[in-house]
Design a protein around this motif. Structure first.
Motif, short mmCIF file in Angstrom:
data_model
loop_
_atom_site.label_atom_id
_atom_site.label_comp_id
_atom_site.label_asym_id
_atom_site.label_seq_id
_atom_site.Cartn_x
_atom_site.Cartn_y
_atom_site.Cartn_z
N ALA A 59 -3.61 6.96 -2.96
CA ALA A 59 -3.61 6.20 -1.70
C ALA A 59 -4.37 4.90 -1.84
CB ALA A 59 -4.22 7.05 -0.58
N PHE A 60 -5.48 4.93 -2.59
CA PHE A 60 -6.30 3.74 -2.75
C PHE A 60 -5.55 2.63 -3.48
CE2 PHE A 60 -9.60 1.22 -4.92
CZ PHE A 60 -10.32 0.79 -3.82
N TYR A 61 -4.74 3.01 -4.46
CA TYR A 61 -4.03 2.01 -5.25
C TYR A 61 -2.63 1.71 -4.72
CZ TYR A 61 -7.78 2.00 -8.59
OH TYR A 61 -9.00 1.86 -9.18
N THR A 62 -2.33 2.20 -3.54
CA THR A 62 -1.05 1.89 -2.91
C THR A 62 -1.09 0.48 -2.34
OG1 THR A 62 -0.70 4.20 -2.34
CG2 THR A 62 0.54 2.58 -1.09
N GLU A 63 -0.10 -0.29 -2.67
CA GLU A 63 -0.02 -1.66 -2.15
C GLU A 63 0.99 -1.68 -1.01
OE1 GLU A 63 0.83 -4.33 -5.33
OE2 GLU A 63 -0.81 -3.58 -6.55
N THR A 64 0.55 -2.11 0.15
CA THR A 64 1.44 -2.16 1.31
C THR A 64 1.58 -3.60 1.77
OG1 THR A 64 -0.42 -1.78 2.77
CG2 THR A 64 0.83 0.15 2.11
N VAL A 65 2.76 -3.90 2.29
CA VAL A 65 3.04 -5.22 2.81
C VAL A 65 2.88 -5.22 4.32
CG1 VAL A 65 4.77 -7.04 2.99
CG2 VAL A 65 4.60 -5.70 0.90
N ASP A 66 3.48 -4.24 4.97
CA ASP A 66 3.40 -4.12 6.43
C ASP A 66 2.59 -2.88 6.77
OD1 ASP A 66 5.00 -6.33 6.82
OD2 ASP A 66 6.85 -5.15 6.80
N GLY A 67 2.09 -2.84 7.98
CA GLY A 67 1.40 -1.65 8.44
C GLY A 67 -0.09 -1.88 8.60
N PRO A 68 -0.82 -0.81 8.83
CA PRO A 68 -2.25 -0.93 9.06
C PRO A 68 -2.98 -1.47 7.82
CG PRO A 68 -1.56 1.37 9.10
CD PRO A 68 -0.35 0.56 8.90
N VAL A 69 -4.07 -2.14 8.07
CA VAL A 69 -4.85 -2.75 6.99
C VAL A 69 -6.05 -1.86 6.67
CG1 VAL A 69 -6.16 -4.81 6.35
CG2 VAL A 69 -4.14 -5.03 7.80
N ASN A 70 -6.37 -1.76 5.41
CA ASN A 70 -7.54 -1.03 4.90
C ASN A 70 -7.51 0.47 5.16
OD1 ASN A 70 -8.62 -3.40 3.89
ND2 ASN A 70 -9.78 -3.82 5.75
N TRP A 71 -6.35 1.06 5.40
CA TRP A 71 -6.28 2.50 5.54
C TRP A 71 -6.51 3.18 4.21
CZ3 TRP A 71 -2.75 5.28 2.73
CH2 TRP A 71 -1.70 4.55 2.15
N GLU A 72 -6.20 2.48 3.12
CA GLU A 72 -6.31 3.07 1.79
C GLU A 72 -7.75 3.48 1.49
OE1 GLU A 72 -5.45 -0.20 2.18
OE2 GLU A 72 -3.33 -0.34 1.74
N GLU A 73 -8.70 2.63 1.87
CA GLU A 73 -10.11 2.93 1.61
C GLU A 73 -10.57 4.16 2.37
OE1 GLU A 73 -13.27 0.03 1.85
OE2 GLU A 73 -11.92 -1.44 0.94
#
Length: 178
Positions: A59-73
């Protein structure tokens, strides 16, 4: 209710345990079985803790373009904390099984159990925290491969990329018999 010398509240030993003449004492075979079962349970729980931390790392290394920001952390931190807690409880459970298996063996065995508890907790924590290194290394390899054709870029000249190319060339040479 009594039937042939047994009362209704009597506890029977497990079917694989042999009893001695005193009637309630288990042999060392049953204690070995408890220790083996505790060890296998520890392994299963460690594997689950590593899987949980791996999910957090992914999840941390998932790169997203759209959607919520900083959910990976947040997902990463949650998974790592859950994994560490799971590891801690797995070692506690193993210590409980070890204590039962070594019951009545004296303070030396209890001290050895506590030392083993500390070592297993430390090893489990390091294992969980090192899972992230694999994904990090994979990301570096992908970045180095993306700039493999441009020797003038800073990425191409970075130490990690130079080391990666040297390792790959050594493997190619070994396979070709050079």
């Amino acid at each position: 209710m009594r039937v042939a010398g047994f009362s209704a509240s009597a506890t029977l030993p497990p079917s694989n345990a042999r009893s001695t003449q005193s009637g309630n004492t288990y042999t060392s075979e049953a204690k070995k079985s408890q220790l083996l079962e505790s060890t296998l349970e520890l392994g299963r729980n460690w594997a689950l803790a590593v899987a949980i931390s791996s999910a957090g790392t992914a999840a941390f290394y998932t790169e997203t373009v759209d959607g919520p920001v900083n959910w990976e952390e947040r997902v990463f931190i949650g998974c790592i904390l859950a994994s560490l807690a799971w590891m801690f409880f797995a070692v506690l459970r193993f210590d409980e099984g070890l204590t039962r298996a070594l019951q009545g063996k004296g303070k030396v065995h209890r001290f050895a159990g506590l030392m083993l508890y500390g070592v297993l907790t430390l090893a489990g924590t390091l294992l969980v925290l090192q899972v992230g290194k694999f994904a990090d290394n994979n990301a570096i390899v992908k970045i180095c491969d993306s700039k493999a054709d441009s020797p003038t870029s800073k990425i191409y000249k970075a130490d990690e990329c130079v080391r990666l190319r040297a390792q790959r060339q050594a493997k190619i040479d070994r396979l070709e018999g050079n």
